[in-house]
Design a protein around this motif. Structure first.
Motif, PDB file in Angstrom:
ATOM      1  N   GLY A 149       0.795  -1.228   0.000  1.00  9.60           N
ATOM      2  CA  GLY A 149       0.000   0.000   0.000  1.00  9.60           C
ATOM      3  C   GLY A 149       0.819   1.265   0.000  1.00  9.60           C
ATOM      4  N   ALA A 150       2.086   1.179  -0.394  1.00 10.40           N
ATOM      5  CA  ALA A 150       2.940   2.371  -0.436  1.00 10.40           C
ATOM      6  C   ALA A 150       2.341   3.431  -1.349  1.00 10.40           C
ATOM      7  CB  ALA A 150       4.338   2.002  -0.930  1.00 10.40           C
ATOM      8  N   ASP A 151       2.492   4.695  -0.951  1.00  7.62           N
ATOM      9  CA  ASP A 151       1.977   5.781  -1.783  1.00  7.62           C
ATOM     10  C   ASP A 151       2.653   5.807  -3.144  1.00  7.62           C
ATOM     11  OD1 ASP A 151       0.170   7.049   0.135  1.00  7.62           O
ATOM     12  OD2 ASP A 151       1.991   7.529   1.251  1.00  7.62           O
ATOM     13  N   LEU A 152       3.950   5.448  -3.182  1.00 14.53           N
ATOM     14  CA  LEU A 152       4.685   5.456  -4.446  1.00 14.53           C
ATOM     15  C   LEU A 152       5.677   4.301  -4.464  1.00 14.53           C
ATOM     16  CD1 LEU A 152       5.145   7.125  -7.099  1.00 14.53           C
ATOM     17  CD2 LEU A 152       7.110   8.129  -5.944  1.00 14.53           C
ATOM     18  N   VAL A 153       5.676   3.581  -5.583  1.00 14.39           N
ATOM     19  CA  VAL A 153       6.667   2.524  -5.820  1.00 14.39           C
ATOM     20  C   VAL A 153       7.612   3.028  -6.911  1.00 14.39           C
ATOM     21  CG1 VAL A 153       7.072   0.150  -6.558  1.00 14.39           C
ATOM     22  CG2 VAL A 153       5.035   0.710  -5.200  1.00 14.39           C
ATOM     23  N   ILE A 154       8.906   3.051  -6.591  1.00 14.59           N
ATOM     24  CA  ILE A 154       9.926   3.536  -7.520  1.00 14.59           C
ATOM     25  C   ILE A 154      10.799   2.360  -7.935  1.00 14.59           C
ATOM     26  CG2 ILE A 154      11.834   5.158  -7.862  1.00 14.59           C
ATOM     27  CD1 ILE A 154      10.769   6.734  -5.434  1.00 14.59           C
ATOM     28  N   THR A 155      10.983   2.188  -9.230  1.00 11.58           N
ATOM     29  CA  THR A 155      11.837   1.119  -9.741  1.00 11.58           C
ATOM     30  C   THR A 155      12.919   1.714 -10.629  1.00 11.58           C
ATOM     31  OG1 THR A 155       9.995  -0.464  -9.722  1.00 11.58           O
ATOM     32  CG2 THR A 155      11.929  -1.039 -11.051  1.00 11.58           C
ATOM     33  N   THR A 156      14.166   1.436 -10.258  1.00 10.66           N
ATOM     34  CA  THR A 156      15.288   1.902 -11.072  1.00 10.66           C
ATOM     35  C   THR A 156      15.451   0.963 -12.259  1.00 10.66           C
ATOM     36  OG1 THR A 156      16.420   2.808  -9.147  1.00 10.66           O
ATOM     37  CG2 THR A 156      17.753   2.410 -11.101  1.00 10.66           C
ATOM     38  N   ILE A 157      15.397   1.522 -13.451  1.00  4.75           N
ATOM     39  CA  ILE A 157      15.511   0.728 -14.669  1.00  4.75           C
ATOM     40  C   ILE A 157      16.916   0.769 -15.225  1.00  4.75           C
ATOM     41  CG2 ILE A 157      14.643   0.394 -17.026  1.00  4.75           C
ATOM     42  CD1 ILE A 157      12.616  -0.217 -14.799  1.00  4.75           C
ATOM     43  N   ARG A 158      17.523   1.952 -15.231  1.00  3.62           N
ATOM     44  CA  ARG A 158      18.847   2.069 -15.822  1.00  3.62           C
ATOM     45  C   ARG A 158      19.765   2.947 -14.984  1.00  3.62           C
ATOM     46  NH1 ARG A 158      16.311   3.649 -20.615  1.00  3.62           N
ATOM     47  NH2 ARG A 158      17.512   5.575 -20.655  1.00  3.62           N
ATOM     48  N   GLY A 159      21.016   2.456 -14.831  1.00  2.00           N
ATOM     49  CA  GLY A 159      22.111   3.265 -14.314  1.00  2.00           C
ATOM     50  C   GLY A 159      21.852   3.953 -12.990  1.00  2.00           C
ATOM     51  N   THR A 160      22.286   5.193 -12.928  1.00  4.35           N
ATOM     52  CA  THR A 160      22.254   5.963 -11.685  1.00  4.35           C
ATOM     53  C   THR A 160      21.058   6.912 -11.645  1.00  4.35           C
ATOM     54  OG1 THR A 160      23.692   7.622 -12.706  1.00  4.35           O
ATOM     55  CG2 THR A 160      24.765   5.872 -11.447  1.00  4.35           C
ATOM     56  N   ALA A 161      19.931   6.448 -12.144  1.00  2.00           N
ATOM     57  CA  ALA A 161      18.755   7.320 -12.251  1.00  2.00           C
ATOM     58  C   ALA A 161      18.338   7.889 -10.904  1.00  2.00           C
ATOM     59  CB  ALA A 161      17.597   6.548 -12.877  1.00  2.00           C
ATOM     60  N   LEU A 162      18.338   7.049  -9.878  1.00  2.00           N
ATOM     61  CA  LEU A 162      17.903   7.524  -8.560  1.00  2.00           C
ATOM     62  C   LEU A 162      18.898   8.522  -7.986  1.00  2.00           C
ATOM     63  CD1 LEU A 162      15.397   6.937  -6.897  1.00  2.00           C
ATOM     64  CD2 LEU A 162      16.722   5.283  -5.585  1.00  2.00           C
ATOM     65  N   LEU A 163      20.178   8.237  -8.157  1.00  2.00           N
ATOM     66  CA  LEU A 163      21.213   9.173  -7.702  1.00  2.00           C
ATOM     67  C   LEU A 163      21.076  10.510  -8.422  1.00  2.00           C
ATOM     68  CD1 LEU A 163      23.865   9.931  -6.249  1.00  2.00           C
ATOM     69  CD2 LEU A 163      25.092   8.826  -8.134  1.00  2.00           C
ATOM     70  N   ASP A 164      20.851  10.462  -9.738  1.00  2.00           N
ATOM     71  CA  ASP A 164      20.708  11.694 -10.514  1.00  2.00           C
ATOM     72  C   ASP A 164      19.481  12.488 -10.094  1.00  2.00           C
ATOM     73  OD1 ASP A 164      22.974  10.992 -11.886  1.00  2.00           O
ATOM     74  OD2 ASP A 164      21.920  10.142 -13.599  1.00  2.00           O
ATOM     75  N   LEU A 165      18.428  11.781  -9.703  1.00  2.00           N
ATOM     76  CA  LEU A 165      17.229  12.459  -9.216  1.00  2.00           C
ATOM     77  C   LEU A 165      17.505  13.149  -7.890  1.00  2.00           C
ATOM     78  CD1 LEU A 165      14.104  12.920  -9.484  1.00  2.00           C
ATOM     79  CD2 LEU A 165      13.838  10.825  -8.135  1.00  2.00           C
ATOM     80  N   MET A 166      18.237  12.467  -7.009  1.00  2.00           N
ATOM     81  CA  MET A 166      18.494  12.998  -5.673  1.00  2.00           C
ATOM     82  C   MET A 166      19.480  14.153  -5.680  1.00  2.00           C
ATOM     83  SD  MET A 166      18.599   9.267  -3.813  1.00  2.00           S
ATOM     84  CE  MET A 166      18.967   9.771  -2.144  1.00  2.00           C
ATOM     85  N   ASN A 167      20.390  14.162  -6.657  1.00  2.00           N
ATOM     86  CA  ASN A 167      21.345  15.284  -6.694  1.00  2.00           C
ATOM     87  C   ASN A 167      20.907  16.397  -7.642  1.00  2.00           C
ATOM     88  OD1 ASN A 167      22.091  14.528  -9.326  1.00  2.00           O
ATOM     89  ND2 ASN A 167      23.874  13.367  -8.636  1.00  2.00           N
ATOM     90  N   GLY A 168      19.723  16.261  -8.229  1.00  2.00           N
ATOM     91  CA  GLY A 168      19.176  17.326  -9.059  1.00  2.00           C
ATOM     92  C   GLY A 168      19.675  17.352 -10.484  1.00  2.00           C
ATOM     93  N   THR A 169      20.427  16.321 -10.895  1.00  2.00           N
ATOM     94  CA  THR A 169      20.921  16.267 -12.269  1.00  2.00           C
ATOM     95  C   THR A 169      19.781  16.078 -13.255  1.00  2.00           C
ATOM     96  OG1 THR A 169      23.008  15.317 -11.502  1.00  2.00           O
ATOM     97  CG2 THR A 169      22.514  15.087 -13.840  1.00  2.00           C
ATOM     98  N   VAL A 170      18.739  15.360 -12.831  1.00  2.00           N
ATOM     99  CA  VAL A 170      17.579  15.109 -13.680  1.00  2.00           C
ATOM    100  C   VAL A 170      16.316  15.377 -12.867  1.00  2.00           C
ATOM    101  CG1 VAL A 170      17.404  12.673 -13.070  1.00  2.00           C
ATOM    102  CG2 VAL A 170      16.536  13.439 -15.270  1.00  2.00           C
ATOM    103  N   THR A 171      15.278  15.840 -13.523  1.00  2.00           N
ATOM    104  CA  THR A 171      14.010  16.073 -12.840  1.00  2.00           C
ATOM    105  C   THR A 171      13.210  14.780 -12.775  1.00  2.00           C
ATOM    106  OG1 THR A 171      12.800  16.618 -14.870  1.00  2.00           O
ATOM    107  CG2 THR A 171      13.953  18.428 -13.738  1.00  2.00           C
ATOM    108  N   ALA A 172      12.216  14.758 -11.908  1.00  2.00           N
ATOM    109  CA  ALA A 172      11.371  13.576 -11.779  1.00  2.00           C
ATOM    110  C   ALA A 172      10.682  13.260 -13.105  1.00  2.00           C
ATOM    111  CB  ALA A 172      10.341  13.797 -10.674  1.00  2.00           C
ATOM    112  N   ALA A 173      10.141  14.285 -13.740  1.00  2.00           N
ATOM    113  CA  ALA A 173       9.431  14.079 -15.005  1.00  2.00           C
ATOM    114  C   ALA A 173      10.360  13.534 -16.083  1.00  2.00           C
ATOM    115  CB  ALA A 173       8.807  15.394 -15.470  1.00  2.00           C
ATOM    116  N   ALA A 174      11.577  14.059 -16.151  1.00  2.00           N
ATOM    117  CA  ALA A 174      12.535  13.614 -17.166  1.00  2.00           C
ATOM    118  C   ALA A 174      12.985  12.181 -16.905  1.00  2.00           C
ATOM    119  CB  ALA A 174      13.736  14.545 -17.200  1.00  2.00           C
ATOM    120  N   ALA A 175      13.165  11.829 -15.636  1.00  2.00           N
ATOM    121  CA  ALA A 175      13.595  10.471 -15.299  1.00  2.00           C
ATOM    122  C   ALA A 175      12.554   9.443 -15.719  1.00  2.00           C
ATOM    123  CB  ALA A 175      13.867  10.369 -13.804  1.00  2.00           C
ATOM    124  N   VAL A 176      11.280   9.766 -15.517  1.00  2.00           N
ATOM    125  CA  VAL A 176      10.204   8.849 -15.906  1.00  2.00           C
ATOM    126  C   VAL A 176      10.024   8.845 -17.413  1.00  2.00           C
ATOM    127  CG1 VAL A 176       7.722   8.418 -15.726  1.00  2.00           C
ATOM    128  CG2 VAL A 176       9.026   9.069 -13.693  1.00  2.00           C
TER     129      VAL A 176
END
Length: 212
Positions: A149-176
């Motif tokens: 029942g988590a509000d959001l399920v996040i799955t990393t598909i490629r590379g350092t996507a989550l790291l890039d999201l957390m450091n602001g290199t990529v936006t949430a919309a762009a990552a998806v």
């Protein structure tokens, strides 16, 4: 007491709770067993670490932080955040464990951004590595495994996507949109995730000679 090589890394691996000797060895694959034993003995003599026999079946002897050692928790998290600001692409021999994933979320959590927030996240770091984070009123609890029942399920598909999201290199919309991350839930909750778990940029290195 903590300045010898490997000592801080051993303490880092004990922040989340007691561990057996073989578990510590697995989390530090490059450490010679003799050095691990020596460091544990030194930390025990200094009153930072203690040995305890767990009553659970097959649990055996574990190492854990003493109350004195636990006072290093925030210091270790601060050091981890400082180091995270210089993270680059992982190397082939880098080791990423469940503890690493859990600590990364504790390290980057911004309690000031979580005031009045109640959200639950299930994060699939790899096919076999899943953690969850429960954010509630400025606090966070992170643990291994999924969260029904988590509000959001996040799955990393490629590379350092989550790291890039957390450091602001990529936006949430762009990552998806690029397919680097997949989500089950609202994009707004992924945007909030990037605000809650954030790695600030490291200052640029000065060039040339600094004259004061």
């Amino acid at each position: 007491m903590v300045g010898e090589r490997w000592s801080l890394l051993i303490l880092r691996d004990l922040v989340l709770g007691p561990k057996r000797y073989d578990e510590l060895l697995a989390g530090l694959p490059k450490i010679p067993p003799s050095i691990l034993s020596a460091r544990l003995n030194e930390l025990e003599e200094a009153g930072v670490v203690r040995r305890r026999l767990r009553a659970e079946l097959d649990a055996g002897l574990v190492y854990e932080l003493t109350q004195y050692g636990s006072e290093l928790d925030q210091i270790l998290l601060d050091l981890a955040l400082w180091g995270a600001r210089s993270l680059e692409q992982p190397r082939r021999d880098d080791v990423f464990t469940v503890d690493s994933a859990i600590l990364s979320l504790y390290t980057t959590f911004r309690s000031d951004a979580a005031k009045g927030v109640q959200l639950s996240y299930e994060i699939h770091c790899t096919d076999r590595m899943i953690v969850h984070a429960l954010v509630e009123e400025g606090t966070v609890k992170v643990a291994e495994g999924g969260f029904p029942g988590a509000d959001l399920v996040i799955t990393t598909i490629r590379g350092t996507a989550l790291l890039d999201l957390m450091n602001g290199t990529v936006t949430a919309a762009a990552a998806v949109r690029s397919g680097r991350l997949e989500i089950e839930g609202e994009l707004a909750d992924l945007e909030r995730f990037a605000q809650l778990f954030h790695i600030p940029a490291a200052p640029k290195a000065p060039s040339g000679i600094v004259v004061r």
